[in-house]
Write a protein that holds these residues in place. Structure first.
Motif, mmCIF file in Angstrom:
data_model
loop_
_atom_site.group_PDB
_atom_site.id
_atom_site.type_symbol
_atom_site.label_atom_id
_atom_site.label_comp_id
_atom_site.label_asym_id
_atom_site.label_seq_id
_atom_site.Cartn_x
_atom_site.Cartn_y
_atom_site.Cartn_z
ATOM 1 N N ALA A 27 30.448 29.751 58.703
ATOM 2 C CA ALA A 27 31.197 30.107 57.499
ATOM 3 C C ALA A 27 32.058 31.334 57.764
ATOM 4 O O ALA A 27 31.586 32.330 58.302
ATOM 5 N N VAL A 28 33.310 31.226 57.389
ATOM 6 C CA VAL A 28 34.231 32.355 57.452
ATOM 7 C C VAL A 28 34.849 32.462 56.055
ATOM 8 O O VAL A 28 35.824 31.777 55.746
ATOM 9 N N PRO A 29 34.249 33.266 55.186
ATOM 10 C CA PRO A 29 34.727 33.319 53.809
ATOM 11 C C PRO A 29 36.129 33.898 53.710
ATOM 12 O O PRO A 29 36.515 34.775 54.481
ATOM 13 N N LEU A 30 36.891 33.382 52.750
ATOM 14 C CA LEU A 30 38.193 33.956 52.462
ATOM 15 C C LEU A 30 37.979 35.321 51.820
ATOM 16 O O LEU A 30 37.142 35.453 50.924
ATOM 17 N N PRO A 31 38.707 36.343 52.255
ATOM 18 C CA PRO A 31 38.543 37.638 51.591
ATOM 19 C C PRO A 31 39.079 37.559 50.169
ATOM 20 O O PRO A 31 40.099 36.931 49.905
ATOM 21 N N ALA A 32 38.361 38.171 49.247
ATOM 22 C CA ALA A 32 38.783 38.237 47.852
ATOM 23 C C ALA A 32 38.734 39.694 47.410
ATOM 24 O O ALA A 32 37.831 40.440 47.801
ATOM 25 N N TYR A 33 39.698 40.070 46.601
ATOM 26 C CA TYR A 33 39.823 41.454 46.157
ATOM 27 C C TYR A 33 39.832 41.512 44.636
ATOM 28 O O TYR A 33 40.332 40.605 43.973
ATOM 29 N N ASP A 34 39.306 42.606 44.092
ATOM 30 C CA ASP A 34 39.330 42.770 42.647
ATOM 31 C C ASP A 34 40.677 43.361 42.223
ATOM 32 O O ASP A 34 41.571 43.553 43.056
ATOM 33 N N VAL A 35 40.819 43.660 40.940
ATOM 34 C CA VAL A 35 42.095 44.158 40.420
ATOM 35 C C VAL A 35 42.431 45.557 40.931
ATOM 36 O O VAL A 35 43.552 46.021 40.761
ATOM 37 N N HIS A 36 41.462 46.206 41.564
ATOM 38 C CA HIS A 36 41.688 47.536 42.140
ATOM 39 C C HIS A 36 41.848 47.462 43.658
ATOM 40 O O HIS A 36 41.721 48.477 44.340
ATOM 41 N N ASP A 37 42.105 46.264 44.160
ATOM 42 C CA ASP A 37 42.268 46.008 45.595
ATOM 43 C C ASP A 37 41.033 46.348 46.422
ATOM 44 O O ASP A 37 41.131 46.670 47.600
ATOM 45 N N GLN A 38 39.860 46.275 45.798
ATOM 46 C CA GLN A 38 38.609 46.483 46.513
ATOM 47 C C GLN A 38 38.067 45.124 46.934
ATOM 48 O O GLN A 38 38.040 44.180 46.150
ATOM 49 N N GLN A 48 32.205 37.605 40.008
ATOM 50 C CA GLN A 48 33.450 38.319 39.763
ATOM 51 C C GLN A 48 34.673 37.410 39.654
ATOM 52 O O GLN A 48 35.678 37.822 39.080
ATOM 53 N N LEU A 49 34.603 36.197 40.189
ATOM 54 C CA LEU A 49 35.783 35.332 40.188
ATOM 55 C C LEU A 49 35.681 34.143 39.243
ATOM 56 O O LEU A 49 36.661 33.421 39.061
ATOM 57 N N GLN A 50 34.519 33.919 38.644
ATOM 58 C CA GLN A 50 34.357 32.770 37.755
ATOM 59 C C GLN A 50 35.377 32.849 36.621
ATOM 60 O O GLN A 50 35.517 33.861 35.945
ATOM 61 N N GLY A 51 36.142 31.785 36.464
ATOM 62 C CA GLY A 51 37.166 31.718 35.432
ATOM 63 C C GLY A 51 38.490 32.355 35.812
ATOM 64 O O GLY A 51 39.439 32.312 35.034
ATOM 65 N N ALA A 52 38.578 32.935 37.006
ATOM 66 C CA ALA A 52 39.803 33.604 37.431
ATOM 67 C C ALA A 52 40.833 32.584 37.910
ATOM 68 O O ALA A 52 40.489 31.509 38.402
ATOM 69 N N LEU A 53 42.078 32.914 37.755
ATOM 70 C CA LEU A 53 43.170 32.137 38.323
ATOM 71 C C LEU A 53 43.482 32.767 39.678
ATOM 72 O O LEU A 53 43.739 33.969 39.758
ATOM 73 N N VAL A 54 43.408 31.976 40.732
ATOM 74 C CA VAL A 54 43.622 32.518 42.068
ATOM 75 C C VAL A 54 44.739 31.778 42.789
ATOM 76 O O VAL A 54 45.043 30.628 42.479
ATOM 77 N N GLU A 55 45.335 32.450 43.725
ATOM 78 C CA GLU A 55 46.346 31.855 44.596
ATOM 79 C C GLU A 55 45.851 32.033 46.021
ATOM 80 O O GLU A 55 45.513 33.143 46.431
ATOM 81 N N ILE A 56 45.793 30.930 46.759
ATOM 82 C CA ILE A 56 45.261 30.972 48.117
ATOM 83 C C ILE A 56 46.314 30.442 49.082
ATOM 84 O O ILE A 56 46.917 29.391 48.838
ATOM 85 N N HIS A 57 46.517 31.164 50.169
ATOM 86 C CA HIS A 57 47.393 30.725 51.251
ATOM 87 C C HIS A 57 46.532 30.655 52.506
ATOM 88 O O HIS A 57 45.782 31.573 52.800
ATOM 89 N N PHE A 58 46.641 29.545 53.248
ATOM 90 C CA PHE A 58 45.843 29.443 54.463
ATOM 91 C C PHE A 58 46.469 28.439 55.421
ATOM 92 O O PHE A 58 47.278 27.607 55.038
ATOM 93 N N ASP A 59 46.098 28.580 56.673
ATOM 94 C CA ASP A 59 46.455 27.629 57.720
ATOM 95 C C ASP A 59 45.168 26.959 58.159
ATOM 96 O O ASP A 59 44.131 27.603 58.278
#
Length: 66
Positions: A27-38, A48-59
């Motif tokens: 497993a190599v999790p995608l990094p996710a950041y909060d609204v304070h860039d933490q 922390q992400l349940q219900g959030a709208l996210v945008e993911i870019h990956f290769d």
């Protein structure tokens, strides 16, 4: 990579499926950041992400060797 023994799952079926993959996957999790860039730890993604709208870019790269 992330140790699959510590990968958060939320059902017995998911735990069983994960146990079946331990010897063949990593497993190599995608990094996710909060609204304070933490950086959010993977164990906190659901909380922390349940219900959030996210945008993911990956290769994606795959190689098959015989």
């Amino acid at each position: 990579t992330y140790d699959l023994d510590d990968w958060p799952v939320h059902s017995e079926g998911a735990r069983n499926a994960l146990d079946d993959m331990k010897s063949t996957h990593r497993a190599v999790p995608l990094p996710a950041y909060d609204v304070h860039d933490q950086l959010i730890p993977p164990a906190s993604y659901r909380q922390q992400l349940q219900g959030a709208l996210v945008e993911i870019h990956f290769d994606l790269s795959h190689s098959a060797f015989k």
